[in-house]
Design a protein around this motif. Sequence first.
Motif, PDB file in Angstrom:
ATOM      1  N   GLN A  33       0.835  -1.205   0.000  1.00 18.15           N
ATOM      2  CA  GLN A  33       0.000   0.000   0.000  1.00 18.15           C
ATOM      3  C   GLN A  33       0.866   1.251   0.000  1.00 18.15           C
ATOM      4  OE1 GLN A  33      -2.880  -0.045   3.213  1.00 18.15           O
ATOM      5  NE2 GLN A  33      -3.183  -2.239   2.985  1.00 18.15           N
ATOM      6  N   HIS A  34       1.855   1.282   0.871  1.00 17.85           N
ATOM      7  CA  HIS A  34       2.702   2.461   1.002  1.00 17.85           C
ATOM      8  C   HIS A  34       3.511   2.697  -0.271  1.00 17.85           C
ATOM      9  CE1 HIS A  34       2.572   1.809   5.671  1.00 17.85           C
ATOM     10  NE2 HIS A  34       1.379   1.995   5.121  1.00 17.85           N
TER      11      HIS A  34
ATOM     12  N   VAL B 241      -4.290   6.687  -6.317  1.00 15.93           N
ATOM     13  CA  VAL B 241      -4.493   7.515  -5.132  1.00 15.93           C
ATOM     14  C   VAL B 241      -5.704   8.417  -5.311  1.00 15.93           C
ATOM     15  CG1 VAL B 241      -3.518   9.408  -3.776  1.00 15.93           C
ATOM     16  CG2 VAL B 241      -2.080   7.495  -4.436  1.00 15.93           C
TER      17      VAL B 241
ATOM     18  N   GLU C 129      -4.858   5.033   5.060  1.00 17.16           N
ATOM     19  CA  GLU C 129      -4.924   6.355   4.428  1.00 17.16           C
ATOM     20  C   GLU C 129      -3.553   7.032   4.581  1.00 17.16           C
ATOM     21  OE1 GLU C 129      -8.435   5.011   3.882  1.00 17.16           O
ATOM     22  OE2 GLU C 129      -7.986   5.281   6.005  1.00 17.16           O
ATOM     23  N   LEU C 130      -3.224   7.892   3.640  1.00 17.64           N
ATOM     24  CA  LEU C 130      -2.005   8.689   3.703  1.00 17.64           C
ATOM     25  C   LEU C 130      -2.372  10.075   4.214  1.00 17.64           C
ATOM     26  CD1 LEU C 130       0.948   9.540   2.978  1.00 17.64           C
ATOM     27  CD2 LEU C 130       0.101  10.011   0.671  1.00 17.64           C
TER      28      LEU C 130
ATOM     29  N   PHE D 229       0.797   7.104   7.923  1.00 18.52           N
ATOM     30  CA  PHE D 229      -0.243   6.215   7.400  1.00 18.52           C
ATOM     31  C   PHE D 229      -1.140   5.781   8.558  1.00 18.52           C
ATOM     32  CE2 PHE D 229       3.427   5.597   4.588  1.00 18.52           C
ATOM     33  CZ  PHE D 229       2.849   5.891   3.359  1.00 18.52           C
TER      34      PHE D 229
ATOM     35  N   TYR E 113       1.401   4.418  -2.797  1.00 16.09           N
ATOM     36  CA  TYR E 113       1.331   5.856  -2.518  1.00 16.09           C
ATOM     37  C   TYR E 113       2.561   6.580  -3.068  1.00 16.09           C
ATOM     38  CZ  TYR E 113      -2.742   5.697   0.597  1.00 16.09           C
ATOM     39  OH  TYR E 113      -4.007   5.573   1.109  1.00 16.09           O
TER      40      TYR E 113
ATOM     41  N   TYR F  35      -5.392  11.152   1.838  1.00 13.10           N
ATOM     42  CA  TYR F  35      -5.614  10.376   0.621  1.00 13.10           C
ATOM     43  C   TYR F  35      -5.891   8.924   0.973  1.00 13.10           C
ATOM     44  CZ  TYR F  35      -3.216  14.408  -1.419  1.00 13.10           C
ATOM     45  OH  TYR F  35      -2.859  15.683  -1.782  1.00 13.10           O
ATOM     46  N   THR F  36      -6.527   8.204   0.036  1.00 12.61           N
ATOM     47  CA  THR F  36      -6.710   6.769   0.191  1.00 12.61           C
ATOM     48  C   THR F  36      -6.410   6.092  -1.132  1.00 12.61           C
ATOM     49  OG1 THR F  36      -8.180   5.058   1.107  1.00 12.61           O
ATOM     50  CG2 THR F  36      -9.169   6.626  -0.440  1.00 12.61           C
ATOM     51  N   LEU F  37      -6.439   4.759  -1.135  1.00  8.74           N
ATOM     52  CA  LEU F  37      -6.158   4.006  -2.352  1.00  8.74           C
ATOM     53  C   LEU F  37      -7.436   3.440  -2.952  1.00  8.74           C
ATOM     54  CD1 LEU F  37      -2.991   1.937  -1.412  1.00  8.74           C
ATOM     55  CD2 LEU F  37      -3.104   3.837  -3.012  1.00  8.74           C
TER      56      LEU F  37
ATOM     57  N   MET G 183       2.095   9.247  -6.006  1.00 10.72           N
ATOM     58  CA  MET G 183       2.334  10.649  -5.672  1.00 10.72           C
ATOM     59  C   MET G 183       3.538  11.199  -6.425  1.00 10.72           C
ATOM     60  SD  MET G 183      -0.166  11.362  -3.716  1.00 10.72           S
ATOM     61  CE  MET G 183       0.214  12.911  -2.918  1.00 10.72           C
TER      62      MET G 183
END
Length: 218
Positions: free
Chosen positions: A57-58, A117, A97-98, A87, A61, A110-112, A65
């Motif tokens: 997930q990270h 994103v 979420e970021l 996170f 992001y 933000y979310t995925l 981004m």
Amino acid sequence: MKKRKIMYTVFFIILITITCIIVDINRKGIKNKREKVLSAENNSITEAPDIISEEQQHNYYFKAMKNEQEEINYVKGNGKFAYKYCFYDIDKNGIDELIVQGDYYNYAIYTLKGDKVEGLAWNKYGGNLKIYPTKGIFCWEGGHNNSEYIEYIGVKGTQAKEVASKSWLYKFTEDSMHPYHYVYKINGKKVTKKEYKKYVDALKKEKAITASKLKWRQ
């Protein structure tokens, strides 16, 4: 002549027997193969879909981004975030979420959506971030010029919706500033101060996770 007929008969019997054995072996082989295929299909159906790990997930992001073409880009050319970030799974759906703090927006969340994103919410000139994870709600303060607000925003998947808010204006004098024109809302509808307070007080029964408790990175 009689012996020859007997030999032919025996030969045909042996040939038929061998043929039956071969057919039976092939049938068993096909059956076993089908059973293996069905077993594999059943396993693939019953297995849970691949769970995206936190690391994956990270990485999504960072990649997304970095490639972002918008005016505000949080990732430097070397792939490092330009601002403080963390996170946190606000709505407890398994997707972090970021949360970015810095630049024009004090907070941006933000979310995925798959590996894309999605922006959820932005907070201008404010702070005091709080998260109520049981409800999937976060709160922050913000404002600009002569107005200020407190927002409570609910997160569900890739959607964010204001569930409650309080806003007001300021009158400026030479010596001071005075708040006035308070507006209270719940789910987008204007309510009384009493109704707003009741909603917020119920929400605050859960201990909030404040910004200082989040694991910020740089």
